[in-house]
Design an enzyme around this catalytic site. Structure first.
Site, PDB file in Angstrom:
ATOM      1  N   SER A 190       0.791  -1.228   0.000  1.00  0.00           N
ATOM      2  CA  SER A 190       0.000   0.000   0.000  1.00  0.00           C
ATOM      3  C   SER A 190       0.824   1.280   0.000  1.00  0.00           C
ATOM      4  CB  SER A 190      -0.947   0.001   1.194  1.00  0.00           C
ATOM      5  OG  SER A 190      -0.213  -0.148   2.393  1.00  0.00           O
ATOM      6  N   HIS A 218      -5.457  -4.292  -1.897  1.00  0.00           N
ATOM      7  CA  HIS A 218      -5.217  -3.162  -2.817  1.00  0.00           C
ATOM      8  C   HIS A 218      -5.162  -3.619  -4.271  1.00  0.00           C
ATOM      9  CE1 HIS A 218      -4.694   0.412  -0.342  1.00  0.00           C
ATOM     10  NE2 HIS A 218      -4.101  -0.337   0.563  1.00  0.00           N
ATOM     11  N   LYS A 249     -12.470  -1.454  -0.182  1.00  0.00           N
ATOM     12  CA  LYS A 249     -11.679  -0.583  -1.064  1.00  0.00           C
ATOM     13  C   LYS A 249     -12.353  -0.539  -2.430  1.00  0.00           C
ATOM     14  CE  LYS A 249      -7.403  -0.598   1.540  1.00  0.00           C
ATOM     15  NZ  LYS A 249      -7.096  -1.692   2.494  1.00  0.00           N
TER      16      LYS A 249
HETATM   17  C1  LIG Z   1      -7.016  -2.014   3.922  1.00  0.00           C
HETATM   18  C2  LIG Z   1      -6.304  -3.275   4.166  1.00  0.00           C
HETATM   19  C3  LIG Z   1      -6.753  -4.187   5.127  1.00  0.00           C
HETATM   20  C4  LIG Z   1      -7.916  -3.891   6.020  1.00  0.00           C
HETATM   21  O1  LIG Z   1      -9.110  -4.086   5.363  1.00  0.00           O
HETATM   22  P1  LIG Z   1     -10.469  -3.786   6.159  1.00  0.00           P
HETATM   23  O2  LIG Z   1     -11.483  -4.574   5.442  1.00  0.00           O
HETATM   24  O3  LIG Z   1     -10.666  -2.318   6.085  1.00  0.00           O
HETATM   25  O4  LIG Z   1     -10.252  -4.257   7.554  1.00  0.00           O
HETATM   26  C5  LIG Z   1      -6.079  -5.377   5.258  1.00  0.00           C
HETATM   27  N1  LIG Z   1      -4.998  -5.657   4.507  1.00  0.00           N
HETATM   28  C6  LIG Z   1      -4.519  -4.797   3.588  1.00  0.00           C
HETATM   29  C7  LIG Z   1      -3.322  -5.158   2.777  1.00  0.00           C
HETATM   30  C8  LIG Z   1      -5.156  -3.573   3.401  1.00  0.00           C
HETATM   31  O5  LIG Z   1      -4.673  -2.707   2.507  1.00  0.00           O
END
Ligand SMILES: *Cc1c(COP(=O)(O)O)cnc(C)c1O
Length: 415
Positions: A190, A218, A249
């Site tokens: 990320s 992502h 996301k």
């Molecule tokens: C955003 C993210 C998460 C968390 O996801 P949520 O559903 O918001 O808990 C977990 N792992 C990665 C790699 C992320 O980018």
């Protein structure tokens, strides 16, 4: 009262310390749905300001898509607001099963289990499948939720240098005496937006008899020719043993996550994963909306193709004006500034210009690696990108960093 003045003072001092270190996080209140154009109240209570959003994970622009909102409304009307139960007692509706089935199809796996979030999926998955004779070997830059999940698991732990395949190979050799070897990585990282070398990782896993875990939060929905994720991009679609990902996301942006992969592993999560067993079921509105999201991303690649075009336009524009960005193709585009204060000052000035971006610095990224992370969306149209580039040019010029190398920026601003 146990919450004495002394205790209060000691907590206040800790907070002061966070402030003094320049690490205090403040919320900005958005008064509109998530979109390319949003209205932001900052500080809270101030008059709303219209800005273009370049920091959401709304990669496909589905967070407020009319079809998704309508599907959510139908879910609300036909299945109610909530279930007041965990899944295994009385919290599973037909639509939960349908969504899991759709995710399995989309991700190209054998089975899928929904979780309240991907953070919860990562918290539960390792403990559910591994024991103390096993070893988890993780990339050093995996997401915080993976680090937490690994902590909750009794298996042994090791790490390899970020995306360093020689180092991973050494570790796999070191751990040949363990029962199960699990290689753990993010699909897209990320902070830098770089992709894991999943083809090489899968080859090493085969050579050294290991399993592969990928968190594709992502990537799901837009990386790869049909948006299935990093495994599709790397040509190893059916070869990942466990995928976790988020619905929070690209896939609608509300909330929810899942563990997807080998049938037996998913079943073990259904039997044992604590966030699945002990936390409330995903709400029907979200499940219903997410099914519509999968309809949309399965029907056409239009949105991911537009995102790809936007990403290229944005990256080319920033490079042409003389800014230092992390190379790559992903819609995560970090503008490197190295100095934390510079990153913060520029983000503030960009906000004044109507561009919403956020500066990232230690401890979110390594010391001396401060940056403004920009993120593209299929919701952006060309005029958004042009306005964004214009603002970046103006603000970067004010700070004298256009065309300057990393070395020169470090000389001008220190670290
Ligand atoms: C955003 C993210 C998460 C968390 O996801 P949520 O559903 O918001 O808990 C977990 N792992 C990665 C790699 C992320 O980018």
């Amino acid at each position: 009262m146990a919450y004495s003045n002394e205790v209060r003072d000691s907590f206040s001092k800790e907070l002061d310390g966070i402030r003094e270190a320049g690490l205090f996080k403040e919320e900005r209140w958005i008064k509109s749905p998530q979109a390319a154009d949003i209205e932001v109240e900052f500080p809270a209570g101030a008059e709303g300001k219209k800005v273009i959003n370049f920091c959401a994970n709304n990669y496909l622009g589905l967070s407020n898509h009319p079809d998704v909102v309508e599907a959510a409304r139908i879910g609300l009307g036909t299945r109610g607001y909530g279930l007041s139960s965990v899944r295994f007692i009385c919290g599973t509706q037909d639509i939960h099963g349908h969504l899991e089935h759709r995710l399995t199809e989309f991700l190209g796996t054998e089975d899928t289990l929904l979780f309240p979030s991907c953070m919860d999926a990562n918290a539960g998955v390792f403990e559910a499948i591994l024991g103390d004779q096993d070893i988890m070997i993780a990339d050093r830059l995996v997401h915080a939720s993976i680090v937490d999940g690994m902590r909750l698991c009794k298996a042994m732990r090791d790490t390899y240098k970020h995306s360093n395949m020689e180092h991973l190979e050494e570790k796999l050799q070191d751990h040949q005496d363990k029962r199960i070897r699990l290689i753990i990585t993010d699909g897209v990282f990320s902070m830098d937006g770089d992709l894991a070398k999943l083809d090489e990782i899968v080859a090493l896993a085969e050579k050294y008899d290991a399993m592969v875990f990928v968190d594709d939060s992502h990537a799901s929905g837009f990386i790869g020719k049909t948006g299935r994720g990093t495994h599709e991009h790397c040509g190893v679609l059916s070869q990942i043993d466990i995928i976790t990902t988020t619905l929070g996301k690209a896939l609608g942006g509300a909330s929810g996550g899942c563990v997807s992969g080998r049938k037996e592993l998913v079943e073990l999560c259904r039997q044992r994963a604590r966030p699945y067993l002990f936390s409330n079921t995903v709400a029907p509105v979200i499940v219903s909306g997410a099914i519509k999201v999968l309809d949309l991303v399965s029907a056409t690649t239009e949105r991911r193709d537009k995102l790809e075009w936007n990403t290229k336009f944005w990256r080319d524009g920033l490079v042409k004006m003389g800014l230092d960005i992390k190379a790559g193709d992903s819609p995560i585009v970090p503008v490197m500034l190295y100095n934390a204060k510079l990153a913060q000052d520029m983000a503030r000035d960009l906000y004044e210009e109507g561009i919403y971006v956020v500066g990232f610095f230690f401890p979110v990224v390594a010391k001396g690696q401060a940056r403004i992370r920009t993120q593209l969306s299929a919701a952006h149209d060309q005029h958004h990108l042009e306005k964004g580039l214009e603002a970046f040019a103006k603000v970067a010029d004010k700070y004298g960093i256009l065309g300057k190398s990393k070395k020169e920026i470090k000389e001008m601003y220190g670290l």
